[in-house]
Enzyme design. Structure first.
Site, PDB file in Angstrom:
ATOM      1  N   GLU A 133      42.805  26.319  42.034  1.00  0.00           N
ATOM      2  CA  GLU A 133      41.964  26.685  43.162  1.00  0.00           C
ATOM      3  C   GLU A 133      40.505  26.333  42.941  1.00  0.00           C
ATOM      4  O   GLU A 133      40.030  26.287  41.815  1.00  0.00           O
ATOM      5  CB  GLU A 133      42.063  28.203  43.387  1.00  0.00           C
ATOM      6  CG  GLU A 133      43.437  28.610  43.873  1.00  0.00           C
ATOM      7  CD  GLU A 133      43.636  30.119  43.950  1.00  0.00           C
ATOM      8  OE1 GLU A 133      44.421  30.549  44.792  1.00  0.00           O
ATOM      9  OE2 GLU A 133      43.023  30.844  43.159  1.00  0.00           O
ATOM     10  N   CYS A 146      32.707  26.863  42.879  1.00  0.00           N
ATOM     11  CA  CYS A 146      33.302  27.472  41.694  1.00  0.00           C
ATOM     12  C   CYS A 146      34.514  26.613  41.312  1.00  0.00           C
ATOM     13  O   CYS A 146      35.486  26.535  42.053  1.00  0.00           O
ATOM     14  CB  CYS A 146      33.691  28.893  42.063  1.00  0.00           C
ATOM     15  SG  CYS A 146      34.407  29.808  40.725  1.00  0.00           S
ATOM     16  N   CYS A 153      45.352  30.379  32.241  1.00  0.00           N
ATOM     17  CA  CYS A 153      44.319  30.557  31.214  1.00  0.00           C
ATOM     18  C   CYS A 153      44.989  30.889  29.895  1.00  0.00           C
ATOM     19  O   CYS A 153      45.974  31.604  29.842  1.00  0.00           O
ATOM     20  CB  CYS A 153      43.346  31.673  31.594  1.00  0.00           C
ATOM     21  SG  CYS A 153      41.936  31.780  30.461  1.00  0.00           S
ATOM     22  N   CYS A 157      42.106  38.303  29.433  1.00  0.00           N
ATOM     23  CA  CYS A 157      41.211  39.430  29.679  1.00  0.00           C
ATOM     24  C   CYS A 157      41.906  40.387  30.638  1.00  0.00           C
ATOM     25  O   CYS A 157      42.460  39.973  31.652  1.00  0.00           O
ATOM     26  CB  CYS A 157      39.892  38.934  30.256  1.00  0.00           C
ATOM     27  SG  CYS A 157      39.137  37.692  29.191  1.00  0.00           S
ATOM     28  N   CYS A 160      41.311  40.505  34.553  1.00  0.00           N
ATOM     29  CA  CYS A 160      41.268  39.237  35.287  1.00  0.00           C
ATOM     30  C   CYS A 160      42.664  38.818  35.724  1.00  0.00           C
ATOM     31  O   CYS A 160      43.582  38.781  34.902  1.00  0.00           O
ATOM     32  CB  CYS A 160      40.634  38.164  34.395  1.00  0.00           C
ATOM     33  SG  CYS A 160      40.744  36.510  35.074  1.00  0.00           S
ATOM     34  N   CYS A 406      35.723  36.898  42.262  1.00  0.00           N
ATOM     35  CA  CYS A 406      35.851  36.794  40.811  1.00  0.00           C
ATOM     36  C   CYS A 406      37.141  37.398  40.303  1.00  0.00           C
ATOM     37  O   CYS A 406      37.440  38.554  40.588  1.00  0.00           O
ATOM     38  CB  CYS A 406      34.753  37.618  40.139  1.00  0.00           C
ATOM     39  SG  CYS A 406      33.281  36.740  39.830  1.00  0.00           S
TER      40      CYS A 406
HETATM   41  N1  SAH Z   1      37.076  31.895  31.667  1.00  0.00           N
HETATM   42  C1  SAH Z   1      35.675  31.923  31.934  1.00  0.00           C
HETATM   43  C2  SAH Z   1      35.307  31.552  33.365  1.00  0.00           C
HETATM   44  C3  SAH Z   1      36.194  32.075  34.490  1.00  0.00           C
HETATM   45  S1  SAH Z   1      36.127  33.814  34.901  1.00  0.00           S
HETATM   46  C4  SAH Z   1      35.104  33.261  31.587  1.00  0.00           C
HETATM   47  O1  SAH Z   1      35.866  34.201  31.359  1.00  0.00           O
HETATM   48  O2  SAH Z   1      33.892  33.354  31.522  1.00  0.00           O
HETATM   49  C5  SAH Z   1      34.569  33.980  35.785  1.00  0.00           C
HETATM   50  C6  SAH Z   1      33.970  35.403  35.693  1.00  0.00           C
HETATM   51  O3  SAH Z   1      34.696  36.331  36.509  1.00  0.00           O
HETATM   52  C7  SAH Z   1      34.012  35.946  34.284  1.00  0.00           C
HETATM   53  O4  SAH Z   1      32.828  36.594  33.947  1.00  0.00           O
HETATM   54  C8  SAH Z   1      35.149  36.936  34.386  1.00  0.00           C
HETATM   55  O5  SAH Z   1      35.078  37.864  33.365  1.00  0.00           O
HETATM   56  C9  SAH Z   1      34.928  37.507  35.766  1.00  0.00           C
HETATM   57  N2  SAH Z   1      36.096  38.237  36.290  1.00  0.00           N
HETATM   58  C10 SAH Z   1      37.402  38.005  35.990  1.00  0.00           C
HETATM   59  N3  SAH Z   1      38.202  38.891  36.655  1.00  0.00           N
HETATM   60  C11 SAH Z   1      37.387  39.673  37.388  1.00  0.00           C
HETATM   61  C12 SAH Z   1      37.622  40.748  38.307  1.00  0.00           C
HETATM   62  N4  SAH Z   1      38.862  41.147  38.589  1.00  0.00           N
HETATM   63  N5  SAH Z   1      36.563  41.321  38.889  1.00  0.00           N
HETATM   64  C13 SAH Z   1      35.312  40.884  38.611  1.00  0.00           C
HETATM   65  N6  SAH Z   1      35.021  39.864  37.783  1.00  0.00           N
HETATM   66  C14 SAH Z   1      36.050  39.267  37.159  1.00  0.00           C
HETATM   67 FE1  SF4 Z   2      40.618  33.495  31.233  1.00  0.00          FE
HETATM   68 FE2  SF4 Z   2      40.087  35.303  33.145  1.00  0.00          FE
HETATM   69 FE3  SF4 Z   2      39.412  35.815  30.601  1.00  0.00          FE
HETATM   70 FE4  SF4 Z   2      38.053  33.954  31.984  1.00  0.00          FE
HETATM   71  S1  SF4 Z   2      38.139  36.146  32.425  1.00  0.00           S
HETATM   72  S2  SF4 Z   2      38.840  33.769  29.852  1.00  0.00           S
HETATM   73  S3  SF4 Z   2      39.716  33.090  33.279  1.00  0.00           S
HETATM   74  S4  SF4 Z   2      41.533  35.541  31.376  1.00  0.00           S
END
Ligand code: SAH
Ligand code: SF4
Length: 441
Positions: A133, A146, A153, A157, A160, A406
């Site tokens: 996406e 974005c 991934c 996390c 996420c 996000c």
């Molecule tokens: N993998 C990279 C970039 C993609 S995530 C990283 O983790 O930095 C982009 C941002 O969105 C990151 O800061 C991530 O922690 C945040 N993010 C992921 N899931 C989220 C959620 N459910 N609500 C708010 N922010 C979120």
């Molecule tokens: Fe991967 Fe989501 Fe963690 Fe970013 S925030 S490193 S996309 S699992």
């Protein structure tokens, strides 16, 4: 990501698991080129030197190959042209020769969605049938694309949605730069030709562009953030090569100052990122204690907070004019206390970081184990950081109605129950730990 209000506003193996369909094997890249069924070569993603090599291998002499590559490169990346027939400075007889051997591709669009707040999301598909996406977030003073770097991934996390997907594969250079090119197509934002300019002038329109010139003024797409699906520093070579095409003055010509790469903290690659592309850095910090960060950003078990902050302090190009963004997702009763805010300030000051903090209200998704902090809590957290002299804006969630916010990006995986998610995390944790153990210190 897809929340803004200010800045940043291969071959990886597949690990099929119980919750994901078996992916179709990816086509093998031969010297950076993905073979097509019709035998032609897609030029998107290739640098000028590689295009020249391919032209030479197809029969042109060295000098002609170099000249043609220069012309084609300009049409491809600077002007957004997809048909050789439209490349007017290339001899008419040469154009069919090119079209028989090469194509200028774009990612396939499966679905395009428009949010009520103007945010747009595109579901894209690779030639070997994997979905990913990209999201465009328009603001008053900027427009941010974005961009995804992986399908799924590697990391997991806990807050996420993408983290609940297994890594399917890294995106290729063409698939990464292709997202930016597709966005320019969709927004109608390629530089206009001299003849278009003349016509516009004759028609009395205000048109001040030179042939192929490109400026950020008045553009919709002004900024790029590597914050879509995936961990860009686990696909660094492809991300770097794609961003080089984006930053090249004869390519997409977007300044490195308008590009931000976000990482969960892959320390060994952070320095390379600064040295090789020097884009803005954003770090997904999200917690200030080992205990909490180990839980919500499990890569922390390998690369701890203090080492990460030291890597940020050493990041080439960071300065007060180009601050590092620390992303901090606000999770109720997990990482959002006043004490956490004070510890964040202490850490940022200890490492003398030219920092700004982006507070991201947690965007919920089905099966997520967390809740978003209350607005009052977020305000109080923000005030403490702000009063210590560090900017700490609260991001406005964008595109929630189309799951573009996000951490909501996730297409290929099916909805899972809480128990399934927990099981997947446990397995992924094991794999991540094993994979990380193989990386150089
Ligand atoms: N993998 C990279 C970039 C993609 S995530 C990283 O983790 O930095 C982009 C941002 O969105 C990151 O800061 C991530 O922690 C945040 N993010 C992921 N899931 C989220 C959620 N459910 N609500 C708010 N922010 C979120
Ligand atoms: Fe991967 Fe989501 Fe963690 Fe970013 S925030 S490193 S996309 S699992």
């Amino acid at each position: 990501m897809t929340d803004t209000n200010s800045q940043p506003s291969g071959g990886i193996m597949t690990i099929p698991g119980p919750n994901e369909p078996m992916p179709v094997p990816r086509p093998t890249l031969v010297d950076g080129v993905t073979p097509r069924e019709d035998g032609r070569t897609d030029l998107i993603g290739l640098p000028k030197t590689r295009i020249a090599e391919l032209f030479e291998a197809a029969g042109l002499d060295k000098k002609a190959a170099k000249l043609r590559a220069k012309q084609v490169y300009h049409w491809l990346y600077h002007r957004g042209v997809t048909e050789f027939e439209a490349m007017t400075d290339i001899a008419k007889t040469m154009r069919p020769w090119l079209a028989e051997r090469f194509v200028v591709g774009r990612p396939e669009i499966v679905q395009a969605q428009h949010s009520s707040d103007g945010t747009r999301k595109w579901l894209l598909r690779t030639a070997d049938n994997h979905d990913y996406e990209m999201v465009f977030i328009p603001d008053a003073d900027r427009g941010t694309l974005c961009v995804s770097s992986q399908v799924g991934c590697t990391l997991n996390c806990r807050f996420c949605h993408t983290g609940t997907m297994r890594l399917v594969r890294n995106l290729t250079v063409g698939e990464i730069v292709g997202q930016v090119m597709l966005a320019r197509d969709a927004l109608g934002e390629w530089p206009k030709s001299a003849s278009d300019t003349r016509l516009a002038t004759m028609a009395g329109l205000d048109e001040d562009e030179d042939e192929g010139s490109y400026s950020a003024d008045g553009r919709l797409l002004t900024n790029i953030v590597m914050m879509g699906m995936g961990e860009p520093l686990y696909n660094f070579d492809n991300v770097r090569d794609a961003l080089k095409l984006v930053m090249d003055g004869d390519g997409l010509a977007l300044s490195r100052r308008r590009i931000t790469l976000s990482t969960s903290g892959v320390i060994p690659q952070i320095e390379r990122c600064g040295q090789e592309i020097s884009v803005n850095l954003a770090v997904s910090l999200h917690a200030v204690t080992k205990e909490v960060r180990d839980e919500i950003v499990p890569i922390n078990k390998k690369y701890g907070i203090e080492d990460l902050l030291q890597a940020c302090a050493d990041y080439p190009g960071a300065s007060n004019a180009r601050r590092i963004t620390f992303e901090y997702v606000m999770l109720k009763d997990k990482n959002d206390s006043d004490e956490d805010a004070r510890e964040l300030v202490r850490l940022l000051k200890k490492y003398k970081l030219p920092a700004k903090v982006n507070l991201i209200p947690f965007n919920p998704w089905p099966g997520a184990a967390y809740e978003c902090s209350t607005p009052e809590r977020i305000k109080s957290f923000s005030n403490i950081v702000f009063e210590a002299g560090i900017s700490a804006p609260v991001r406005t969630p964008r595109g929630r109605d189309i799951d573009a916010a996000c951490g909501q990006l996730k297409t290929a995986a099916k909805k899972m129950s809480r128990a399934e998610i927990d099981r997947l995390y446990a397995e992924k944790d094991k794999e991540v730990v094993e994979e990380l153990a193989q990386l150089p210190e």
